[in-house]
Motif scaffolding. Sequence first.
Motif, PDB file in Angstrom:
ATOM      1  N   GLY A  12      39.309  40.198  37.673  1.00  0.00           N
ATOM      2  CA  GLY A  12      40.180  40.330  36.673  1.00  0.00           C
ATOM      3  C   GLY A  12      39.768  39.427  35.415  1.00  0.00           C
ATOM      4  N   VAL A  13      39.876  40.321  34.213  1.00  0.00           N
ATOM      5  CA  VAL A  13      39.535  39.882  32.854  1.00  0.00           C
ATOM      6  C   VAL A  13      40.659  39.729  31.861  1.00  0.00           C
ATOM      7  CG1 VAL A  13      37.159  40.478  33.316  1.00  0.00           C
ATOM      8  CG2 VAL A  13      38.473  41.895  31.838  1.00  0.00           C
ATOM      9  N   GLY A  14      40.671  38.678  31.103  1.00  0.00           N
ATOM     10  CA  GLY A  14      41.558  38.905  29.978  1.00  0.00           C
ATOM     11  C   GLY A  14      41.112  37.959  28.930  1.00  0.00           C
ATOM     12  N   VAL A  40      38.509  34.793  33.138  1.00  0.00           N
ATOM     13  CA  VAL A  40      38.253  35.642  34.238  1.00  0.00           C
ATOM     14  C   VAL A  40      38.508  35.099  35.792  1.00  0.00           C
ATOM     15  CG1 VAL A  40      36.081  36.638  35.411  1.00  0.00           C
ATOM     16  CG2 VAL A  40      35.908  36.493  32.876  1.00  0.00           C
ATOM     17  N   PRO A  73      47.975  43.855  38.866  1.00  0.00           N
ATOM     18  CA  PRO A  73      47.061  43.082  38.024  1.00  0.00           C
ATOM     19  C   PRO A  73      48.213  41.850  37.539  1.00  0.00           C
ATOM     20  CG  PRO A  73      47.046  45.244  37.242  1.00  0.00           C
ATOM     21  CD  PRO A  73      48.117  45.286  38.568  1.00  0.00           C
ATOM     22  N   LYS A  74      47.602  40.830  37.345  1.00  0.00           N
ATOM     23  CA  LYS A  74      48.268  39.570  36.720  1.00  0.00           C
ATOM     24  C   LYS A  74      48.711  39.941  35.032  1.00  0.00           C
ATOM     25  CE  LYS A  74      47.699  36.983  40.451  1.00  0.00           C
ATOM     26  NZ  LYS A  74      48.705  36.705  41.241  1.00  0.00           N
ATOM     27  N   TRP A  82      48.256  38.253  32.488  1.00  0.00           N
ATOM     28  CA  TRP A  82      47.197  38.031  31.659  1.00  0.00           C
ATOM     29  C   TRP A  82      46.063  39.019  31.647  1.00  0.00           C
ATOM     30  CZ3 TRP A  82      42.425  37.132  33.638  1.00  0.00           C
ATOM     31  CH2 TRP A  82      42.640  36.945  35.001  1.00  0.00           C
ATOM     32  N   MET A  83      45.940  39.848  32.497  1.00  0.00           N
ATOM     33  CA  MET A  83      44.555  40.670  32.581  1.00  0.00           C
ATOM     34  C   MET A  83      44.919  41.761  31.792  1.00  0.00           C
ATOM     35  SD  MET A  83      44.116  40.616  36.908  1.00  0.00           S
ATOM     36  CE  MET A  83      43.351  42.150  36.909  1.00  0.00           C
ATOM     37  N   THR A  84      43.533  41.893  31.214  1.00  0.00           N
ATOM     38  CA  THR A  84      43.577  43.191  30.282  1.00  0.00           C
ATOM     39  C   THR A  84      42.360  44.346  30.988  1.00  0.00           C
ATOM     40  OG1 THR A  84      41.881  42.138  29.089  1.00  0.00           O
ATOM     41  CG2 THR A  84      43.955  42.423  28.254  1.00  0.00           C
ATOM     42  N   ALA A 102      39.784  44.990  35.048  1.00  0.00           N
ATOM     43  CA  ALA A 102      39.429  44.790  36.180  1.00  0.00           C
ATOM     44  C   ALA A 102      38.466  45.736  36.720  1.00  0.00           C
ATOM     45  CB  ALA A 102      40.581  44.766  37.181  1.00  0.00           C
TER      46      ALA A 102
END
Length: 258
Positions: free
Chosen positions: A117-119, A123, A135-136, A138-140, A142
């Motif tokens: 997951g990335v944001g 990461v 998705p969390k 904060w995630m933008t 994945a």
Amino acid sequence: MNLVQCLSIALLLVAAPAGASGWERVAAGVEYRRVQGGGTDAHVVRVDLDARALEVVASAARERGLTVSEFARARGAVVAVNGDYFDSALDPFGLAMGDGAVWAQGRQQARRQEVVGVGPQRVRIFPRAEPLREPKRWMTGAVSGWPMVVEDCAPVATLPGSDHFTRAPHPRTAVGLSRDRRELLLVVADGRREGVAGLTLPQLATLMVEVGACTALNLDGGGSSALWLRDRIVNRPSDGFERKVANHLGVVEVRRKR
């Protein structure tokens, strides 16, 4: 993997080719290192996640099926790599998300995958033992992969998969995080050419630990493995050309409001 193979990879990293530390500055917060010798030809990028001018991104639905270089050019990426395994329709096997929207769900009939997951400046690698269902906040973006090769700063002792997949050498792509999760590592190891067979998964795990990963995940490899740096692909894809792949991870430079 035997002790000789482990030591050969470690010795390659001791013999640093670029600068005192072996790392070459690519951009603010981005450094590159090439590891060559003993049948290994690997490209390693580390990214400072505290660098405010950088953002880690993943493919949006519109970017499904692009080559790594097409994705990188479209995004203006400093660094980019291929992502998840995929089928003949270029649909990824696991969760895929980009620009804040999920565009592919993990297949119920397929093995569960780990998820990256990335944001903004963040990461995380979510192991399949603790599956990421949604998705969390904060995630933008994945991408998914399999299997984990490093946990708790050490190579995973018993890796899953067939002998051909796990214990035979192939081109490999991997993503890792440092102990404090503030440094992202992107690695592509070449293979399937004379003198450079590739890496087994145990060898990949050893390499990831040696370059600073405390957690690391194997992504799609083989002919899909490609690493973009600055303005070009720096590795040698084993097909002799870049494959179209399902999705990607990239690092872009951004301007943030103060």
